[in-house]
Design a protein around this motif. Structure first.
Motif, mmCIF file in Angstrom:
data_model
loop_
_atom_site.group_PDB
_atom_site.id
_atom_site.type_symbol
_atom_site.label_atom_id
_atom_site.label_comp_id
_atom_site.label_asym_id
_atom_site.label_seq_id
_atom_site.Cartn_x
_atom_site.Cartn_y
_atom_site.Cartn_z
ATOM 1 N N SER A 53 3.820 14.273 7.912
ATOM 2 C CA SER A 53 4.514 15.350 8.613
ATOM 3 C C SER A 53 5.254 16.201 7.595
ATOM 4 N N GLY A 54 5.538 17.445 7.988
ATOM 5 C CA GLY A 54 6.282 18.328 7.095
ATOM 6 C C GLY A 54 5.421 19.063 6.090
ATOM 7 N N ILE A 55 4.089 18.949 6.225
ATOM 8 C CA ILE A 55 3.172 19.647 5.323
ATOM 9 C C ILE A 55 2.066 20.287 6.148
ATOM 10 N N ILE A 56 1.385 21.267 5.525
ATOM 11 C CA ILE A 56 0.174 21.808 6.149
ATOM 12 C C ILE A 56 -0.951 20.880 5.740
ATOM 13 N N PHE A 57 -1.182 19.879 6.586
ATOM 14 C CA PHE A 57 -1.993 18.736 6.193
ATOM 15 C C PHE A 57 -3.387 19.128 5.747
ATOM 16 N N ARG A 58 -3.995 20.070 6.431
ATOM 17 C CA ARG A 58 -5.418 20.339 6.149
ATOM 18 C C ARG A 58 -5.642 20.873 4.743
ATOM 19 N N PHE A 59 -4.594 21.358 4.093
ATOM 20 C CA PHE A 59 -4.726 21.863 2.730
ATOM 21 C C PHE A 59 -4.305 20.826 1.685
ATOM 22 N N ALA A 60 -3.731 19.737 2.132
ATOM 23 C CA ALA A 60 -3.097 18.797 1.205
ATOM 24 C C ALA A 60 -4.081 17.771 0.650
ATOM 25 N N SER A 61 -4.009 17.549 -0.655
ATOM 26 C CA SER A 61 -4.703 16.412 -1.256
ATOM 27 C C SER A 61 -3.890 15.158 -0.978
ATOM 28 N N MET A 62 -4.582 14.100 -0.589
ATOM 29 C CA MET A 62 -3.924 12.857 -0.223
ATOM 30 C C MET A 62 -4.484 11.717 -1.076
ATOM 31 N N GLY A 63 -3.631 10.782 -1.424
ATOM 32 C CA GLY A 63 -4.091 9.668 -2.234
ATOM 33 C C GLY A 63 -3.530 8.345 -1.770
ATOM 34 N N TRP A 64 -4.292 7.303 -2.001
ATOM 35 C CA TRP A 64 -3.836 5.921 -1.811
ATOM 36 C C TRP A 64 -3.694 5.282 -3.186
ATOM 37 N N TYR A 65 -2.564 4.660 -3.414
ATOM 38 C CA TYR A 65 -2.272 3.939 -4.641
ATOM 39 C C TYR A 65 -1.904 2.508 -4.288
ATOM 40 N N ARG A 66 -1.928 1.641 -5.286
ATOM 41 C CA ARG A 66 -1.480 0.275 -5.057
ATOM 42 C C ARG A 66 -0.757 -0.253 -6.289
ATOM 43 N N GLN A 67 0.118 -1.201 -6.018
ATOM 44 C CA GLN A 67 0.865 -1.839 -7.094
ATOM 45 C C GLN A 67 0.956 -3.326 -6.824
ATOM 46 N N ALA A 68 0.347 -4.091 -7.719
ATOM 47 C CA ALA A 68 0.411 -5.554 -7.635
ATOM 48 C C ALA A 68 1.605 -6.039 -8.445
ATOM 49 N N PRO A 69 2.110 -7.233 -8.152
ATOM 50 C CA PRO A 69 3.265 -7.756 -8.890
ATOM 51 C C PRO A 69 3.013 -7.780 -10.394
ATOM 52 N N GLY A 70 3.933 -7.235 -11.152
ATOM 53 C CA GLY A 70 3.822 -7.249 -12.604
ATOM 54 C C GLY A 70 2.859 -6.235 -13.183
ATOM 55 N N LYS A 71 2.297 -5.377 -12.326
ATOM 56 C CA LYS A 71 1.323 -4.388 -12.804
ATOM 57 C C LYS A 71 1.793 -2.980 -12.475
ATOM 58 N N GLN A 72 1.218 -2.019 -13.169
ATOM 59 C CA GLN A 72 1.544 -0.624 -12.908
ATOM 60 C C GLN A 72 0.860 -0.140 -11.629
ATOM 61 N N ARG A 73 1.483 0.851 -11.013
ATOM 62 C CA ARG A 73 0.870 1.456 -9.846
ATOM 63 C C ARG A 73 -0.403 2.191 -10.286
ATOM 64 N N GLU A 74 -1.466 2.053 -9.492
ATOM 65 C CA GLU A 74 -2.735 2.665 -9.858
ATOM 66 C C GLU A 74 -3.347 3.404 -8.679
ATOM 67 N N LEU A 75 -4.118 4.446 -9.009
ATOM 68 C CA LEU A 75 -4.823 5.185 -7.980
ATOM 69 C C LEU A 75 -5.973 4.343 -7.439
ATOM 70 N N VAL A 76 -6.078 4.285 -6.115
ATOM 71 C CA VAL A 76 -7.189 3.593 -5.469
ATOM 72 C C VAL A 76 -8.245 4.602 -5.025
ATOM 73 N N ALA A 77 -7.793 5.641 -4.310
ATOM 74 C CA ALA A 77 -8.721 6.649 -3.800
ATOM 75 C C ALA A 77 -7.939 7.903 -3.447
ATOM 76 N N SER A 78 -8.638 9.031 -3.499
ATOM 77 C CA SER A 78 -7.995 10.294 -3.130
ATOM 78 C C SER A 78 -9.005 11.185 -2.412
ATOM 79 N N VAL A 79 -8.470 12.111 -1.643
ATOM 80 C CA VAL A 79 -9.315 13.078 -0.928
ATOM 81 C C VAL A 79 -8.612 14.429 -0.954
ATOM 82 N N THR A 80 -9.361 15.464 -1.296
ATOM 83 C CA THR A 80 -8.778 16.802 -1.332
ATOM 84 C C THR A 80 -8.803 17.417 0.066
ATOM 85 N N GLY A 81 -8.190 18.587 0.184
ATOM 86 C CA GLY A 81 -8.214 19.286 1.460
ATOM 87 C C GLY A 81 -9.618 19.681 1.887
#
Length: 111
Positions: A25-53
């Motif tokens: 919410s609070g964005i013009i969603f259809r134009f927004a690039s969206m991403g899923w990231y994950r962070q396991a214990p003791g590890k850096q956050r990493e990109l899992v997947a992304s999708v552009t508008g």
């Protein structure tokens, strides 16, 4: 004000499936690039997947062929379908757009 709300995490056995959702919410969603990231214990956050508008998708090598990112512009929601889950997929999964992050949802893959 941009807000992202993840849901759908949980405990699943190896080989199982989960679907994560991120409502924006609070964005013009259809134009927004969206991403899923994950962070396991003791590890850096990493990109899992992304999708552009425009619907272009990108995946980490470790999840290609198992995870699918999709979006529903009418619902301002992005999804992450996770199949053939492995213990190494265990992490907190975060939704992101621009510099805004969601609160995260825990995914645990264990027998």
């Amino acid at each position: 004000q941009v807000q992202l709300a993840e849901s759908g995490g949980g405990l699943v056995q190896p080989g199982g499936s989960l679907r994560l959702s991120c409502a924006a919410s609070g964005i013009i969603f259809r134009f927004a690039s969206m991403g899923w990231y994950r962070q396991a214990p003791g590890k850096q956050r990493e990109l899992v997947a992304s999708v552009t508008g425009s619907g272009f998708t990108n995946y980490a090598d470790s999840v290609k062929g198992r995870f699918t990112i999709s979006r529903d512009n009418a619902k301002s929601t992005v999804y992450l379908q996770m199949n053939s889950l492995k213990p190494e997929d265990t992490a907190v999964y975060y939704c992101r757009t621009g510099e805004q992050w969601g609160q995260g949802t825990q995914v645990t893959v264990s027998s």
